[in-house]
Design a protein around this motif. Structure first.
Motif, PDB file in Angstrom:
ATOM      1  N   ARG A 190       3.284   5.837  -2.990  1.00 25.35           N
ATOM      2  CA  ARG A 190       4.462   6.538  -3.504  1.00 25.35           C
ATOM      3  C   ARG A 190       4.403   6.651  -5.015  1.00 25.35           C
ATOM      4  O   ARG A 190       4.695   7.719  -5.586  1.00 25.35           O
ATOM      5  CB  ARG A 190       5.739   5.801  -3.101  1.00 25.35           C
ATOM      6  CG  ARG A 190       7.013   6.552  -3.471  1.00 25.35           C
ATOM      7  CD  ARG A 190       8.253   5.723  -3.259  1.00 25.35           C
ATOM      8  NE  ARG A 190       8.290   4.573  -4.166  1.00 25.35           N
ATOM      9  CZ  ARG A 190       8.622   4.665  -5.455  1.00 25.35           C
ATOM     10  NH1 ARG A 190       8.932   5.840  -5.995  1.00 25.35           N
ATOM     11  NH2 ARG A 190       8.651   3.597  -6.211  1.00 25.35           N
ATOM     12  N   LEU A 191       4.005   5.575  -5.679  1.00 26.63           N
ATOM     13  CA  LEU A 191       3.903   5.597  -7.138  1.00 26.63           C
ATOM     14  C   LEU A 191       2.835   6.594  -7.597  1.00 26.63           C
ATOM     15  O   LEU A 191       3.017   7.309  -8.587  1.00 26.63           O
ATOM     16  CB  LEU A 191       3.571   4.199  -7.661  1.00 26.63           C
ATOM     17  CG  LEU A 191       4.659   3.131  -7.482  1.00 26.63           C
ATOM     18  CD1 LEU A 191       4.128   1.759  -7.876  1.00 26.63           C
ATOM     19  CD2 LEU A 191       5.894   3.483  -8.306  1.00 26.63           C
TER      20      LEU A 191
ATOM     21  N   PHE B 215       0.830  -1.208   0.000  1.00 26.93           N
ATOM     22  CA  PHE B 215       0.000   0.000   0.000  1.00 26.93           C
ATOM     23  C   PHE B 215       0.863   1.255   0.000  1.00 26.93           C
ATOM     24  O   PHE B 215       0.615   2.200  -0.756  1.00 26.93           O
ATOM     25  CB  PHE B 215      -0.914  -0.018   1.221  1.00 26.93           C
ATOM     26  CG  PHE B 215      -1.590   1.297   1.502  1.00 26.93           C
ATOM     27  CD1 PHE B 215      -2.549   1.797   0.645  1.00 26.93           C
ATOM     28  CD2 PHE B 215      -1.265   2.032   2.631  1.00 26.93           C
ATOM     29  CE1 PHE B 215      -3.176   3.016   0.902  1.00 26.93           C
ATOM     30  CE2 PHE B 215      -1.882   3.242   2.908  1.00 26.93           C
ATOM     31  CZ  PHE B 215      -2.839   3.734   2.032  1.00 26.93           C
ATOM     32  N   GLU B 216       1.888   1.271   0.832  1.00 26.83           N
ATOM     33  CA  GLU B 216       2.760   2.448   0.896  1.00 26.83           C
ATOM     34  C   GLU B 216       3.496   2.661  -0.419  1.00 26.83           C
ATOM     35  O   GLU B 216       3.649   3.794  -0.883  1.00 26.83           O
ATOM     36  CB  GLU B 216       3.754   2.318   2.045  1.00 26.83           C
ATOM     37  CG  GLU B 216       4.623   3.545   2.219  1.00 26.83           C
ATOM     38  CD  GLU B 216       5.069   3.770   3.651  1.00 26.83           C
ATOM     39  OE1 GLU B 216       5.783   4.768   3.876  1.00 26.83           O
ATOM     40  OE2 GLU B 216       4.704   2.980   4.534  1.00 26.83           O
TER      41      GLU B 216
ATOM     42  N   PRO C 242      -6.850  -0.463 -12.033  1.00 21.20           N
ATOM     43  CA  PRO C 242      -7.445  -1.450 -11.115  1.00 21.20           C
ATOM     44  C   PRO C 242      -6.612  -1.687  -9.861  1.00 21.20           C
ATOM     45  O   PRO C 242      -7.165  -1.933  -8.787  1.00 21.20           O
ATOM     46  CB  PRO C 242      -7.530  -2.719 -11.974  1.00 21.20           C
ATOM     47  CG  PRO C 242      -7.637  -2.217 -13.378  1.00 21.20           C
ATOM     48  CD  PRO C 242      -6.765  -0.986 -13.409  1.00 21.20           C
ATOM     49  N   ALA C 243      -5.282  -1.607  -9.970  1.00 23.26           N
ATOM     50  CA  ALA C 243      -4.422  -1.818  -8.803  1.00 23.26           C
ATOM     51  C   ALA C 243      -4.637  -0.715  -7.777  1.00 23.26           C
ATOM     52  O   ALA C 243      -4.708  -0.978  -6.570  1.00 23.26           O
ATOM     53  CB  ALA C 243      -2.956  -1.869  -9.229  1.00 23.26           C
ATOM     54  N   VAL C 244      -4.735   0.518  -8.228  1.00 22.68           N
ATOM     55  CA  VAL C 244      -4.975   1.639  -7.322  1.00 22.68           C
ATOM     56  C   VAL C 244      -6.347   1.503  -6.678  1.00 22.68           C
ATOM     57  O   VAL C 244      -6.514   1.700  -5.469  1.00 22.68           O
ATOM     58  CB  VAL C 244      -4.864   2.977  -8.077  1.00 22.68           C
ATOM     59  CG1 VAL C 244      -5.256   4.145  -7.165  1.00 22.68           C
ATOM     60  CG2 VAL C 244      -3.446   3.178  -8.597  1.00 22.68           C
ATOM     61  N   GLN C 245      -7.343   1.151  -7.476  1.00 24.37           N
ATOM     62  CA  GLN C 245      -8.697   1.008  -6.950  1.00 24.37           C
ATOM     63  C   GLN C 245      -8.757  -0.052  -5.857  1.00 24.37           C
ATOM     64  O   GLN C 245      -9.297   0.184  -4.780  1.00 24.37           O
ATOM     65  CB  GLN C 245      -9.653   0.634  -8.081  1.00 24.37           C
ATOM     66  CG  GLN C 245      -9.856   1.713  -9.111  1.00 24.37           C
ATOM     67  CD  GLN C 245     -10.600   1.204 -10.325  1.00 24.37           C
ATOM     68  OE1 GLN C 245     -11.173   0.112 -10.297  1.00 24.37           O
ATOM     69  NE2 GLN C 245     -10.605   1.970 -11.391  1.00 24.37           N
ATOM     70  N   GLN C 246      -8.215  -1.226  -6.142  1.00 19.64           N
ATOM     71  CA  GLN C 246      -8.335  -2.344  -5.208  1.00 19.64           C
ATOM     72  C   GLN C 246      -7.490  -2.144  -3.950  1.00 19.64           C
ATOM     73  O   GLN C 246      -7.966  -2.343  -2.832  1.00 19.64           O
ATOM     74  CB  GLN C 246      -7.920  -3.646  -5.893  1.00 19.64           C
ATOM     75  CG  GLN C 246      -8.203  -4.905  -5.079  1.00 19.64           C
ATOM     76  CD  GLN C 246      -9.692  -5.154  -4.890  1.00 19.64           C
ATOM     77  OE1 GLN C 246     -10.462  -5.110  -5.838  1.00 19.64           O
ATOM     78  NE2 GLN C 246     -10.096  -5.387  -3.651  1.00 19.64           N
TER      79      GLN C 246
ATOM     80  N   ILE D 268       1.417  12.271  -9.765  1.00 21.89           N
ATOM     81  CA  ILE D 268       0.901  13.615  -9.490  1.00 21.89           C
ATOM     82  C   ILE D 268       2.004  14.659  -9.651  1.00 21.89           C
ATOM     83  O   ILE D 268       1.810  15.702 -10.292  1.00 21.89           O
ATOM     84  CB  ILE D 268       0.306  13.678  -8.076  1.00 21.89           C
ATOM     85  CG1 ILE D 268      -0.918  12.778  -7.976  1.00 21.89           C
ATOM     86  CG2 ILE D 268      -0.053  15.114  -7.700  1.00 21.89           C
ATOM     87  CD1 ILE D 268      -1.449  12.621  -6.567  1.00 21.89           C
ATOM     88  N   VAL D 269       3.160  14.388  -9.079  1.00 26.31           N
ATOM     89  CA  VAL D 269       4.280  15.328  -9.148  1.00 26.31           C
ATOM     90  C   VAL D 269       4.726  15.536 -10.584  1.00 26.31           C
ATOM     91  O   VAL D 269       4.980  16.676 -11.023  1.00 26.31           O
ATOM     92  CB  VAL D 269       5.457  14.827  -8.294  1.00 26.31           C
ATOM     93  CG1 VAL D 269       6.710  15.665  -8.542  1.00 26.31           C
ATOM     94  CG2 VAL D 269       5.098  14.856  -6.817  1.00 26.31           C
ATOM     95  N   ALA D 270       4.798  14.452 -11.361  1.00 23.48           N
ATOM     96  CA  ALA D 270       5.213  14.572 -12.763  1.00 23.48           C
ATOM     97  C   ALA D 270       4.261  15.455 -13.554  1.00 23.48           C
ATOM     98  O   ALA D 270       4.689  16.284 -14.372  1.00 23.48           O
ATOM     99  CB  ALA D 270       5.306  13.184 -13.390  1.00 23.48           C
ATOM    100  N   ALA D 271       2.962  15.301 -13.318  1.00 26.88           N
ATOM    101  CA  ALA D 271       1.978  16.125 -14.025  1.00 26.88           C
ATOM    102  C   ALA D 271       2.077  17.582 -13.599  1.00 26.88           C
ATOM    103  O   ALA D 271       2.005  18.497 -14.430  1.00 26.88           O
ATOM    104  CB  ALA D 271       0.575  15.588 -13.763  1.00 26.88           C
ATOM    105  N   ALA D 272       2.250  17.814 -12.305  1.00 27.91           N
ATOM    106  CA  ALA D 272       2.312  19.184 -11.794  1.00 27.91           C
ATOM    107  C   ALA D 272       3.544  19.928 -12.299  1.00 27.91           C
ATOM    108  O   ALA D 272       3.483  21.120 -12.592  1.00 27.91           O
ATOM    109  CB  ALA D 272       2.296  19.158 -10.266  1.00 27.91           C
TER     110      ALA D 272
END
Length: 202
Positions: A76-77, A71-72, A110-114, A82-86
């Protein structure tokens, strides 16, 4: 044996240990994402990596402990996305908007969702989940809001509650997109509404 030789042995053992942890976490992430925490056993993970329980318990106390590490890493991923887009934007406000959109898009994975949206609250509990989240994605949202305030795009306000509101709304919207019969169309509509809501803060 010389000190140099002992150092090399310790380094090699460290490298092997890191490789074992990496394999366990990569496999666990794949299985947790596809089957969920409840549907994944330690035996499933060990069979996939051809590993032993001794090796697993050397690094993780339990399946829950392994899930927390996964999860951690997932947090981080997500923060990296988010940082890359910003960073592609010039102003603090544009960077904040881009980061929110990047989060929304990433949460259709799906990995983020689950792992993050579904299992983490139940498996880790809200206190542990928020403790980890506060070091990653929530921090990014808070920094984005604070940057827009310093820039003068947003009037001064309490940053923390607004960050929680925005992150909670983004997370729920991401799940709605994933459940939609037409995710691409749902994503387009969500981006339009996201921009309207964020612009209304100005």
């Amino acid at each position: 044996m010389s000190g140099k030789g002992r150092t090399r042995i310790r380094r090699t053992q460290g490298e092997r240990s890191a490789e074992t942890v990496g394999r366990l976490m990569a496999t666990a992430r794949e299985l947790f994402a596809s089957r969920g925490f409840a549907g994944t056993s330690l035996d499933d993970i060990l069979e996939a990596v051809s590993g032993s329980r001794g090796a697993l318990y050397h690094h993780f106390d339990s399946k829950k402990d392994l899930f927390r590490a996964v999860f951690e890493e997932q947090e981080r991923l997500l923060t990296d996305v988010i940082v890359a887009a910003a960073r592609r934007e010039r102003s603090a406000w544009a960077a904040f908007m881009a980061g929110c959109e990047a989060f929304l898009a990433a949460c259709t994975d799906p990995a983020v969702q689950q792992i993050i949206l579904l299992d983490a609250p139940a498996v880790l509990g809200w206190e542990t989940m928020r403790s980890v989240e506060s070091r990653y994605v929530l921090t990014m949202v808070q920094e984005g809001i604070a940057g827009a305030i310093r820039e003068g795009t947003l009037r001064p306000r309490a940053v923390e509650p607004l960050a929680h509101f925005i992150l909670g709304g983004l997370s729920e919207c991401a799940m709605a997109i994933a459940r939609s019969g037409d995710p691409a169309s749902a994503m387009r509509d969500a981006r339009v509404e996201l921009r309207r809501l964020l612009e209304a803060l100005k």
